[in-house]
Design a protein around this motif. Structure first.
Motif, PDB file in Angstrom:
ATOM      1  N   GLN A 252       8.901  58.203  27.713  1.00 43.09           N
ATOM      2  CA  GLN A 252       8.758  59.453  26.961  1.00 43.09           C
ATOM      3  C   GLN A 252       8.397  59.169  25.513  1.00 43.09           C
ATOM      4  OE1 GLN A 252       8.676  62.542  28.067  1.00 43.09           O
ATOM      5  NE2 GLN A 252       8.302  63.278  25.987  1.00 43.09           N
ATOM      6  N   GLU A 253       9.044  58.157  24.935  1.00 42.39           N
ATOM      7  CA  GLU A 253       8.729  57.783  23.550  1.00 42.39           C
ATOM      8  C   GLU A 253       7.293  57.280  23.443  1.00 42.39           C
ATOM      9  OE1 GLU A 253      11.708  54.922  22.605  1.00 42.39           O
ATOM     10  OE2 GLU A 253      13.211  56.427  22.034  1.00 42.39           O
ATOM     11  N   ARG A 254       6.841  56.530  24.460  1.00 41.64           N
ATOM     12  CA  ARG A 254       5.465  56.041  24.461  1.00 41.64           C
ATOM     13  C   ARG A 254       4.475  57.195  24.466  1.00 41.64           C
ATOM     14  NH1 ARG A 254       1.358  55.463  27.595  1.00 41.64           N
ATOM     15  NH2 ARG A 254       2.448  56.412  29.360  1.00 41.64           N
ATOM     16  N   ILE A 255       4.753  58.188  25.302  1.00 42.20           N
ATOM     17  CA  ILE A 255       3.875  59.354  25.387  1.00 42.20           C
ATOM     18  C   ILE A 255       3.848  60.101  24.055  1.00 42.20           C
ATOM     19  CG2 ILE A 255       3.581  61.616  26.473  1.00 42.20           C
ATOM     20  CD1 ILE A 255       4.720  60.376  29.048  1.00 42.20           C
ATOM     21  N   GLU A 256       5.021  60.267  23.459  1.00 47.17           N
ATOM     22  CA  GLU A 256       5.103  60.978  22.182  1.00 47.17           C
ATOM     23  C   GLU A 256       4.360  60.230  21.082  1.00 47.17           C
ATOM     24  OE1 GLU A 256       9.252  61.515  21.475  1.00 47.17           O
ATOM     25  OE2 GLU A 256       9.492  63.049  23.026  1.00 47.17           O
ATOM     26  N   ILE A 257       4.484  58.890  21.080  1.00 51.57           N
ATOM     27  CA  ILE A 257       3.786  58.085  20.069  1.00 51.57           C
ATOM     28  C   ILE A 257       2.279  58.179  20.264  1.00 51.57           C
ATOM     29  CG2 ILE A 257       3.315  55.705  19.344  1.00 51.57           C
ATOM     30  CD1 ILE A 257       6.282  55.116  19.765  1.00 51.57           C
ATOM     31  N   GLU A 258       1.835  58.140  21.527  1.00 53.38           N
ATOM     32  CA  GLU A 258       0.403  58.254  21.802  1.00 53.38           C
ATOM     33  C   GLU A 258      -0.134  59.596  21.320  1.00 53.38           C
ATOM     34  OE1 GLU A 258      -0.415  57.547  25.902  1.00 53.38           O
ATOM     35  OE2 GLU A 258      -0.315  55.361  25.720  1.00 53.38           O
ATOM     36  N   GLU A 259       0.635  60.664  21.574  1.00 55.95           N
ATOM     37  CA  GLU A 259       0.212  61.992  21.131  1.00 55.95           C
ATOM     38  C   GLU A 259       0.191  62.066  19.603  1.00 55.95           C
ATOM     39  OE1 GLU A 259       3.010  64.554  23.020  1.00 55.95           O
ATOM     40  OE2 GLU A 259       1.965  64.568  24.955  1.00 55.95           O
ATOM     41  N   LYS A 260       1.222  61.478  18.992  1.00 58.79           N
ATOM     42  CA  LYS A 260       1.313  61.470  17.531  1.00 58.79           C
ATOM     43  C   LYS A 260       0.150  60.679  16.932  1.00 58.79           C
ATOM     44  CE  LYS A 260       4.843  60.601  13.992  1.00 58.79           C
ATOM     45  NZ  LYS A 260       6.224  60.103  13.759  1.00 58.79           N
ATOM     46  N   THR A 261      -0.148  59.530  17.530  1.00 57.08           N
ATOM     47  CA  THR A 261      -1.233  58.689  17.050  1.00 57.08           C
ATOM     48  C   THR A 261      -2.584  59.370  17.226  1.00 57.08           C
ATOM     49  OG1 THR A 261       0.004  56.678  17.569  1.00 57.08           O
ATOM     50  CG2 THR A 261      -2.371  56.452  17.348  1.00 57.08           C
ATOM     51  N   ALA A 262      -2.776  60.015  18.368  1.00 58.39           N
ATOM     52  CA  ALA A 262      -4.042  60.694  18.637  1.00 58.39           C
ATOM     53  C   ALA A 262      -4.288  61.804  17.622  1.00 58.39           C
ATOM     54  CB  ALA A 262      -4.042  61.258  20.057  1.00 58.39           C
ATOM     55  N   THR A 263      -3.242  62.571  17.318  1.00 58.62           N
ATOM     56  CA  THR A 263      -3.376  63.658  16.345  1.00 58.62           C
ATOM     57  C   THR A 263      -3.686  63.122  14.954  1.00 58.62           C
ATOM     58  OG1 THR A 263      -1.818  65.040  17.588  1.00 58.62           O
ATOM     59  CG2 THR A 263      -2.185  65.607  15.272  1.00 58.62           C
ATOM     60  N   ALA A 264      -2.924  62.087  14.555  1.00 57.97           N
ATOM     61  CA  ALA A 264      -3.137  61.496  13.236  1.00 57.97           C
ATOM     62  C   ALA A 264      -4.518  60.869  13.136  1.00 57.97           C
ATOM     63  CB  ALA A 264      -2.057  60.456  12.953  1.00 57.97           C
ATOM     64  N   SER A 265      -4.953  60.186  14.211  1.00 60.50           N
ATOM     65  CA  SER A 265      -6.261  59.523  14.200  1.00 60.50           C
ATOM     66  C   SER A 265      -7.392  60.527  14.080  1.00 60.50           C
ATOM     67  CB  SER A 265      -6.444  58.693  15.471  1.00 60.50           C
ATOM     68  OG  SER A 265      -5.471  57.682  15.549  1.00 60.50           O
ATOM     69  N   ALA A 266      -7.265  61.644  14.791  1.00 57.31           N
ATOM     70  CA  ALA A 266      -8.312  62.669  14.738  1.00 57.31           C
ATOM     71  C   ALA A 266      -8.437  63.223  13.321  1.00 57.31           C
ATOM     72  CB  ALA A 266      -7.992  63.790  15.725  1.00 57.31           C
ATOM     73  N   ASP A 267      -7.295  63.476  12.682  1.00 54.99           N
ATOM     74  CA  ASP A 267      -7.331  63.995  11.302  1.00 54.99           C
ATOM     75  C   ASP A 267      -7.900  62.957  10.345  1.00 54.99           C
ATOM     76  OD1 ASP A 267      -6.178  66.317  12.227  1.00 54.99           O
ATOM     77  OD2 ASP A 267      -4.127  65.743  11.642  1.00 54.99           O
ATOM     78  N   THR A 268      -7.491  61.699  10.538  1.00 52.35           N
ATOM     79  CA  THR A 268      -7.943  60.634   9.636  1.00 52.35           C
ATOM     80  C   THR A 268      -9.433  60.378   9.800  1.00 52.35           C
ATOM     81  OG1 THR A 268      -5.767  59.581   9.682  1.00 52.35           O
ATOM     82  CG2 THR A 268      -7.607  58.211   9.012  1.00 52.35           C
ATOM     83  N   LYS A 269      -9.944  60.454  11.018  1.00 50.25           N
ATOM     84  CA  LYS A 269     -11.367  60.198  11.258  1.00 50.25           C
ATOM     85  C   LYS A 269     -12.233  61.151  10.458  1.00 50.25           C
ATOM     86  CE  LYS A 269     -14.837  59.453  14.854  1.00 50.25           C
ATOM     87  NZ  LYS A 269     -15.918  60.046  14.027  1.00 50.25           N
ATOM     88  N   ILE A 270     -11.802  62.380  10.361  1.00 53.73           N
ATOM     89  CA  ILE A 270     -12.566  63.363   9.589  1.00 53.73           C
ATOM     90  C   ILE A 270     -12.691  62.910   8.137  1.00 53.73           C
ATOM     91  CG2 ILE A 270     -12.577  65.730   8.712  1.00 53.73           C
ATOM     92  CD1 ILE A 270     -11.160  66.557  11.327  1.00 53.73           C
ATOM     93  N   ALA A 271     -11.557  62.453   7.587  1.00 53.32           N
ATOM     94  CA  ALA A 271     -11.558  61.990   6.197  1.00 53.32           C
ATOM     95  C   ALA A 271     -12.393  60.717   6.041  1.00 53.32           C
ATOM     96  CB  ALA A 271     -10.127  61.744   5.738  1.00 53.32           C
ATOM     97  N   LEU A 272     -12.234  59.767   6.970  1.00 54.51           N
ATOM     98  CA  LEU A 272     -12.980  58.512   6.876  1.00 54.51           C
ATOM     99  C   LEU A 272     -14.481  58.743   6.976  1.00 54.51           C
ATOM    100  CD1 LEU A 272     -10.815  56.105   9.104  1.00 54.51           C
ATOM    101  CD2 LEU A 272     -10.724  56.415   6.628  1.00 54.51           C
ATOM    102  N   ASP A 273     -14.887  59.632   7.885  1.00 56.61           N
ATOM    103  CA  ASP A 273     -16.314  59.946   8.030  1.00 56.61           C
ATOM    104  C   ASP A 273     -16.859  60.550   6.737  1.00 56.61           C
ATOM    105  OD1 ASP A 273     -16.307  58.990  10.591  1.00 56.61           O
ATOM    106  OD2 ASP A 273     -16.228  60.961  11.551  1.00 56.61           O
ATOM    107  N   ASP A 274     -16.045  61.386   6.102  1.00 59.57           N
ATOM    108  CA  ASP A 274     -16.454  62.000   4.830  1.00 59.57           C
ATOM    109  C   ASP A 274     -16.596  60.930   3.748  1.00 59.57           C
ATOM    110  OD1 ASP A 274     -16.888  64.248   2.964  1.00 59.57           O
ATOM    111  OD2 ASP A 274     -14.945  63.625   2.152  1.00 59.57           O
ATOM    112  N   TYR A 275     -15.608  60.030   3.668  1.00 62.16           N
ATOM    113  CA  TYR A 275     -15.676  58.957   2.660  1.00 62.16           C
ATOM    114  C   TYR A 275     -16.915  58.084   2.887  1.00 62.16           C
ATOM    115  CZ  TYR A 275     -10.686  60.024   1.859  1.00 62.16           C
ATOM    116  OH  TYR A 275      -9.490  60.638   1.583  1.00 62.16           O
ATOM    117  N   ALA A 276     -17.200  57.814   4.168  1.00 57.18           N
ATOM    118  CA  ALA A 276     -18.315  56.914   4.495  1.00 57.18           C
ATOM    119  C   ALA A 276     -19.651  57.453   3.996  1.00 57.18           C
ATOM    120  CB  ALA A 276     -18.365  56.675   6.000  1.00 57.18           C
ATOM    121  N   THR A 277     -19.799  58.779   3.973  1.00 64.26           N
ATOM    122  CA  THR A 277     -21.060  59.372   3.496  1.00 64.26           C
ATOM    123  C   THR A 277     -21.203  59.257   1.985  1.00 64.26           C
ATOM    124  OG1 THR A 277     -20.086  61.587   3.235  1.00 64.26           O
ATOM    125  CG2 THR A 277     -20.997  61.026   5.404  1.00 64.26           C
ATOM    126  N   LYS A 278     -20.111  58.928   1.313  1.00 66.47           N
ATOM    127  CA  LYS A 278     -20.131  58.891  -0.155  1.00 66.47           C
ATOM    128  C   LYS A 278     -20.090  57.471  -0.709  1.00 66.47           C
ATOM    129  CE  LYS A 278     -17.640  63.299  -0.237  1.00 66.47           C
ATOM    130  NZ  LYS A 278     -16.380  63.998  -0.586  1.00 66.47           N
TER     131      LYS A 278
END
Length: 410
Positions: A252-278
């Motif tokens: 259960q903890e593994r599943i929760e961590i995967e979900e937490k990581t997926a959410t955080a990664s999706a949000d971070t990717k948006i920021a990283l993609d924005d930084y990369a264009t600059k």
């Protein structure tokens, strides 16, 4: 007169015998079950926690009294511990005995699953505990007595959870008694001269006899052989249930961590993609985008600096950081790292010869004090064709690095 005299003498003898037989052993001890361990160095008395770990205590008592239901025929009917030795003695740790071979590999012909109680720990000198070879069901006759606190031997962790005792390198030992007399005897035994490799005393220290003392009705009614047979299946079932519950909890903890990581990664990717264009590309192919301006001061080659860093794959997944809040956000917080004070600004050397990937060396050299920047690092500036732990070959990486200050030279 002679007849009267002989009768009187007989009566007096009977009275003396009665008085002696009624003399209570250790009258200052409260009601309970005790083990008197008579050694060649003197006597120790341990109170046995039969109400908390009945199976482990029953095992010890039945062996001591020679009526254990699982012992092999060669030991049946004989007090098992009498005339054995303390075959392993480690100063500032413990003394260990109960092996009829005196090698550390002997057993009474069986192994059993010990029971544990979270309130019984190796938290002081004089704790009586079971020795084993790892896991839940490798207990036999060997026991040890601590000289100092040794919490790594506890079966329960600091959160009150039973440790994964079946895993290699995880120590789980059942405390089942505590010395109430003779702690100085334990100390004397622990100080004997031993073989530096085997830790075996050069001059044997004998367990001359183990006597079981019962005080009070509850202790007197404790039938070790029957308790062992009746309660062992319950302990085995309980341990199995705990293991199943822990596996479910981990999953259960593994599943929760995967979900937490997926959410955080999706949000971070948006920021990283924005930084990369600059970003602005440097000659090597390293790309940089300043997130926060620093001072005009820049460290010199050879200076040690303190930096915060966050390392991400290009899809937004975190692979390493020294920022505790980022690690927690991604479900990657490491308690051992926290205990070692390894979160927080990391000391690094600004030098073309620093032991780090070339892209990071260049990134550090480009920063001013107080500056924070995003870096896009092509794989040839990162770990290249070899990759690294958790980082596949030919992988582009991104970093967010903040230079906090220069470490003052002493």
């Amino acid at each position: 007169m002679k007849l009267i005299s002989k009768t009187l003498q007989l009566l007096m003898l009977c009275l003396v015998v009665t008085m002696v037989s009624c003399k209570e052993e250790y009258p200052d001890l409260e009601d309970g079950l005790y083990a008197e361990i008579v050694t060649s160095k003197d006597t120790m008395v341990a109170k046995l926690f039969y109400d908390k770990v009945p199976v482990t205590v029953a095992n010890f008592v039945a062996l001591a009294e020679g009526n254990h239901p699982m012992m092999t025929d060669e030991f049946k009917g004989k007090p098992y511990y009498d005339s054995l030795t303390f075959h392993r003695v480690m100063d500032k740790f413990m003394i260990q005995g109960g092996d009829h071979t005196a090698t550390g590999s002997g057993n009474p012909g069986y192994k059993f699953t010990a029971d544990f109680d979270p309130t019984l720990n190796h938290d002081k000198a004089g704790m009586l505990s079971m020795a084993n070879s790892g896991g839940f069901n490798t207990n036999g006759s060997q026991f040890f007595i601590t000289e100092v606190p040794y919490p790594s031997l506890n079966a329960y962790d600091n959160n009150g959870d039973l440790k994964p005792c079946e895993q290699r390198g995880v120590s789980c030992h059942s405390v089942f008694g505590e010395l109430v007399k003779g702690i100085e005897v334990q100390d004397a035994i622990s100080n004997v001269t031993v073989d530096p490799r085997s830790k075996k005393p050069l001059e044997p220290v004998y367990i001359l006899k183990v006597n079981i003392i019962r005080k009070g009705s509850a202790a007197k009614s404790f039938n070790a052989a029957k308790v062992f047979e009746a309660e062992l299946p319950n302990v085995e079932s309980e341990i199995k249930q705990i293991q199943e519950d822990q596996k479910a909890k981990i999953e259960q903890e593994r599943i929760e961590i995967e979900e937490k990581t997926a959410t955080a990664s999706a949000d971070t990717k948006i920021a990283l993609d924005d930084y990369a264009t600059k970003t602005t590309a440097l000659a090597s192919g390293l790309k940089k985008h300043v997130l926060k301006e620093g001072t005009s001061a820049k460290p010199k080659a050879g200076d040690s600096v303190r930096v915060y860093y966050e390392g991400y794959f290009t899809d937004g997944r975190l692979f390493d950081t020294d920022r505790i809040e980022i690690a927690e956000k991604y479900g990657m917080f490491n308690q051992r790292r926290a205990d070692a004070n390894a979160y927080g600004p990391t000391k690094m050397l600004v030098s073309p010869n620093a032991q780090m990937i070339s892209g990071f060396r260049e990134a550090l050299a480009s920063l001013n004090i107080g500056e924070k920047a995003f870096f896009y690092m092509p794989s040839h500036l990162a770990y290249g064709e070899r990759g690294n732990r958790g980082i596949p070959p030919n992988t582009d990486l991104t970093f967010i690095v903040e230079m906090v200050d220069v470490v003052e030279k002493k």
